[in-house]
Every structure is written in C-alpha cells, then in structure tokens.
Enzyme design. Sequence first.
Site, PDB file in Angstrom:
ATOM      1  CB  CYS A  16      -0.895   0.016   1.224  1.00  0.00           C
ATOM      2  SG  CYS A  16      -2.016  -1.370   1.247  1.00  0.00           S
ATOM      3  CG  ASN A 117       3.334   0.829   3.119  1.00  0.00           C
ATOM      4  OD1 ASN A 117       4.400   1.341   2.821  1.00  0.00           O
ATOM      5  ND2 ASN A 117       3.000  -0.349   2.660  1.00  0.00           N
ATOM      6  CE1 TYR A 256       7.844  -4.847 -10.005  1.00  0.00           C
ATOM      7  CE2 TYR A 256       6.847  -4.790  -7.839  1.00  0.00           C
ATOM      8  CZ  TYR A 256       6.716  -4.867  -9.203  1.00  0.00           C
ATOM      9  OH  TYR A 256       5.483  -4.941  -9.777  1.00  0.00           O
TER      10      TYR A 256
HETATM   11  P1  AMP Z   1       6.859 -13.860 -11.656  1.00  0.00           P
HETATM   12  O1  AMP Z   1       6.192 -14.056 -12.969  1.00  0.00           O
HETATM   13  O2  AMP Z   1       6.019 -14.396 -10.524  1.00  0.00           O
HETATM   14  O3  AMP Z   1       8.264 -14.385 -11.585  1.00  0.00           O
HETATM   15  O4  AMP Z   1       6.896 -12.293 -11.437  1.00  0.00           O
HETATM   16  C1  AMP Z   1       8.065 -11.577 -11.507  1.00  0.00           C
HETATM   17  C2  AMP Z   1       7.800 -10.142 -11.862  1.00  0.00           C
HETATM   18  O5  AMP Z   1       6.780  -9.572 -11.054  1.00  0.00           O
HETATM   19  C3  AMP Z   1       9.058  -9.353 -11.618  1.00  0.00           C
HETATM   20  O6  AMP Z   1       9.729  -9.190 -12.819  1.00  0.00           O
HETATM   21  C4  AMP Z   1       8.581  -8.038 -11.054  1.00  0.00           C
HETATM   22  O7  AMP Z   1       8.557  -7.060 -12.076  1.00  0.00           O
HETATM   23  C5  AMP Z   1       7.188  -8.324 -10.546  1.00  0.00           C
HETATM   24  N1  AMP Z   1       7.162  -8.437  -9.075  1.00  0.00           N
HETATM   25  C6  AMP Z   1       8.094  -8.947  -8.268  1.00  0.00           C
HETATM   26  N2  AMP Z   1       7.677  -8.915  -6.985  1.00  0.00           N
HETATM   27  C7  AMP Z   1       6.474  -8.366  -6.969  1.00  0.00           C
HETATM   28  C8  AMP Z   1       5.528  -8.055  -5.955  1.00  0.00           C
HETATM   29  N3  AMP Z   1       5.760  -8.345  -4.692  1.00  0.00           N
HETATM   30  N4  AMP Z   1       4.368  -7.486  -6.313  1.00  0.00           N
HETATM   31  C9  AMP Z   1       4.118  -7.223  -7.606  1.00  0.00           C
HETATM   32  N5  AMP Z   1       4.960  -7.505  -8.608  1.00  0.00           N
HETATM   33  C10 AMP Z   1       6.122  -8.069  -8.313  1.00  0.00           C
END
Ligand code: AMP
Length: 483
Positions: A16, A117, A256
């Site tokens: 958040c 948050n 990220y």
């Molecule tokens: P995945 O397909 O599950 O490996 O997602 C990886 C991608 O999701 C990464 O390249 C990040 O850009 C994004 N990401 C990583 N951690 C998070 C998170 N906690 N919440 C949202 N997006 C995420």
Amino acid sequence: MLTTNPFQDDKLHEECAIFGIFGNDEAAAHTALGLHALQHRGQEAAGIVAFDGAQFPAHRGIGLVGDIFGRKSVIERLNGFAAIGHTRYSTSGAPMMRNVQPLFADLEIGGLAIAHNGNLTNAITMRKQLVQQGCIFQSTTDTEIIVHLMATRRGSVVERLTSTLQQIEGAYSLVVLSQDSLIGVRDPHGVRPLVLGKIGENYMLASESCAFDIIGATYVRDIEPGELVVINKEGISSHFPFVPQQQRFCVFEYIYFSRPDSIVEGISVYEARKRIGIELSHESPVEADVIVPIPDSGVPAAIGFAQGSNTPFEYGIIRNHYVGRTFIEPSDEIRHLGVKLKHSANRAYITGKRVVLVDDSIVRGTTIRKIVDMVRQAGAKEVHIRIASPPTTHSCYYGVDTPERNALLAANSDVDSMRDLIGADSLAFISIAGLYRAMGQPERNGEAPHYCDACFTGDYPIQLTDQMGEPDKRQLSLLTEFN
Ligand code: AMP
C-alpha cells in the site's frame, strides 16, 4: 478461539501507499494527487478522510485513484484543512469495502482516522486476544487492531498511539488524523518508507517522494526509523518513543517496489537500480549483441548493465501500457494471459541477435518463462537472463506481497535448474555482496545488515509471532493481510 473464519472468502494480500497533509485548504485534492502518484503501490482500492474542524468527511472506493477521486464533486465533499489517504493492493479474493482504508473510529478523545503501509507480525495473536475481550472487528485488516488498542487506552492521541505501538510487532508506516493533528510513525526498524514534504508552510507525509513532485511540494527528509512526528497548528514536533533498533529498510523497495523517480533514504531509486545493473554486468558478464530490459521494472538495471558491459541497450520488448502490474491478476491462468497481453517482442532488435534480458526479480517465474519463449520465437540466436536481485527464496511478512514459499521458483530450484526450466542459455542473479556494494553499503554482516533482505536470505529482523505457536494460529496466519 475464533469460532468462525471471517477471512476465508476475502483473503487479501496487499502492498500500500499512504499520504497525509495538514493546514492546507485543498487537503483532499492534494491527497488525491499524492495517491495518484503512488498508484504503483496499490491499484485495488483507495480512500481519503479529511477533517474540517468538526467533521471527518470520507470517501472510499474500489479501483484506481483517478476513477474514485476524478470527479470534482467528490473532492468538494471532502472539505477540510487536513486529510489522509491510502491506496491498496490485493492479489487475490474479492476486494471488500470494509477493508478499504483509511479506517475511521469515534474514540473517547474524538474522531480518529488511520492509514497503514506494512504488515503486523503479531496481528493474529493480538486480534484473538481482543476478540476474547469483546472487541467487535469490522474489517479483516490488521490495522484495525491499532484502532481497538487505542480505544482502550488512556491519555492523548499520541500517548494512546505510542502505548499501542509498543505492543505491536511488525513493519508499519502510519498516518493518523485526529481532531487536532496529523501524526506519522515508522516502526523502529524502519522497514517501510515514509517521507516528509512541505508546500508553502504546510507539511505532508507520503510513502514516497514522487507524491510531492506531482503537487509541487518539496521533499524535506525521511521520517527516521522509530520516529513519530506530530504536525499541527504549532508546527512539527518529533518524538522517539520506542526502544531503538538496528535500521533495516526494505531493500526490495529499491529493487522493484518504489517508483524510480523517488528518493528513498536519500538515495535515488533509479540510480540504485542502475548501479545494481552495472554491478551485475561485472559479476556475470556475457558476450552479447544487445541488452534488452523487461519493461518497465527492468529498465534502469538494464541501462546499468548496458553501460557496465559496453553493449547497446535497446527496447527489444515493448510493453502495452494499458495493462497493470502482472502480479495483480489473481489466478495463475490469468497471470499467464497477462504476460502476453503486456509484452511483445520488437523483432527488429531480437531476430538473429544474442540477447541479454534484464529484469528486476523472478518470483514464481511465470513472467520470465513466457518472455524467453516469446524472444526465441522472434528469432533470437541466444537468450541470456540477468536478474537485478538475488534469488527470492523466502516470503515477505512485512508488507510486500510474495506468494507462499513453495510457489517461489528459487525456493525450490538452484540456478541451473531454473535456467533449464526457463529455457535460457544462461541465467545469473546479482549476489547479496554485489547488491550491498551497488547500494554503497558495507558488505552484509550477519550481525547488523543495513537492509531487510529477508526475501533473499531468510534473515527476518522482526519476530514472526503469528508464524510460530500452535497449529490453529498458523492456520489463521494465512489470513494475515498486507497493507
Ligand atoms: P513472476 O512471474 O512471478 O516471476 O513475477 C516476476 C515479476 O513480477 C518481476 O519481474 C517483477 O517485475 C514483478 N514483481 C516482483 N515482486 C512483486 C511483488 N511483490 N508485487 C508485484 N509484482 C512483483
């Protein structure tokens, strides 16, 4: 014991953003703009509570900030010289209006609104105790525990808040709006961010400094770990009511989560990502024709990798901007579809080339597998992957949504098997040592690392009370919410 399970149907995992401003005639409008700039931290729902000296007008909704607060009539109704706002993120379950923050309650000392948050790690334990004492919870968010504890304490708002937080474990940055003050607090480890800004004579608080840029305010400083600031007609005062702890800011905010134009803990997020990319290019070099970011989150690290390796940077993958963050999609099936909707190969820079794909992280591995497949289909000669974070091996309990450990690719496979599963010619992650070097911090020392890096190391700086204990508690901990 809880006899019913109020959470099962609407389990939410959230990350958040919070915002607060005091002493400004357009408090709600500024808050809406601030939340809009912080939208990347939560796209599920948003809310604002204002204060006009007598009433606390509030508006909350499901959806994007622009849709909820885009109408003039909505903002006009939120009359007041102070306001706080919240935007939230959920990856599964139906969004529930009763969980949309800021929460509001009428206490003995008057109205009180609160937005959070982070994530409390003894929330289930505390909630159970409070329910046994007769508290009736309206929501399933852990933030409501703070409200109930404050209601049963004595003294001023600051005294009640302080003694409440002394009982709370976990990661939190909070904004609280009372009859006379805007209060901001960061947990003693300072896991989640909170920054102070100023516009004219008015102070404001936000999760990230990009919320100040949108309204022409200036970034003053970060709220310190364990600091509580009170902003009212007298100005601003700072308190340190907690036992001091080693600072452990979340390193994933740099990797990220935060927006690249934000300054966090005095460091530009963009700059940090670029430096990680440079470090990665030195740690895991590869002969290639082109460095291609996985947009948007892989871009600064890819620029760094290209600079560090003296290789051309090109947008070999184009992102469709009308699709949100892939993670938002709640089911695996939709997530698979989401990646296709979101990215496409730019053949002119892929066909016949030795491509290095740079991304910020691999979580489940869904995104990268699809992209490697797509880049191969577009005719890449070789596909190498470089990841600007160490392997994500552990879940986060401090407010960043990560799946259960068994769904994390790196928790179950070593780098070679991940490479084979993904179908890449090579795969490398930045090392923990490289990450600390890139962040300009001394090498990670087991006793006192500068950051919370639990998702990469399993070294959790704050006790995970809800994860310990009897099985029924563990079961309930699945229901813990992230804010
Ligand atoms: P995945 O397909 O599950 O490996 O997602 C990886 C991608 O999701 C990464 O390249 C990040 O850009 C994004 N990401 C990583 N951690 C998070 C998170 N906690 N919440 C949202 N997006 C995420």
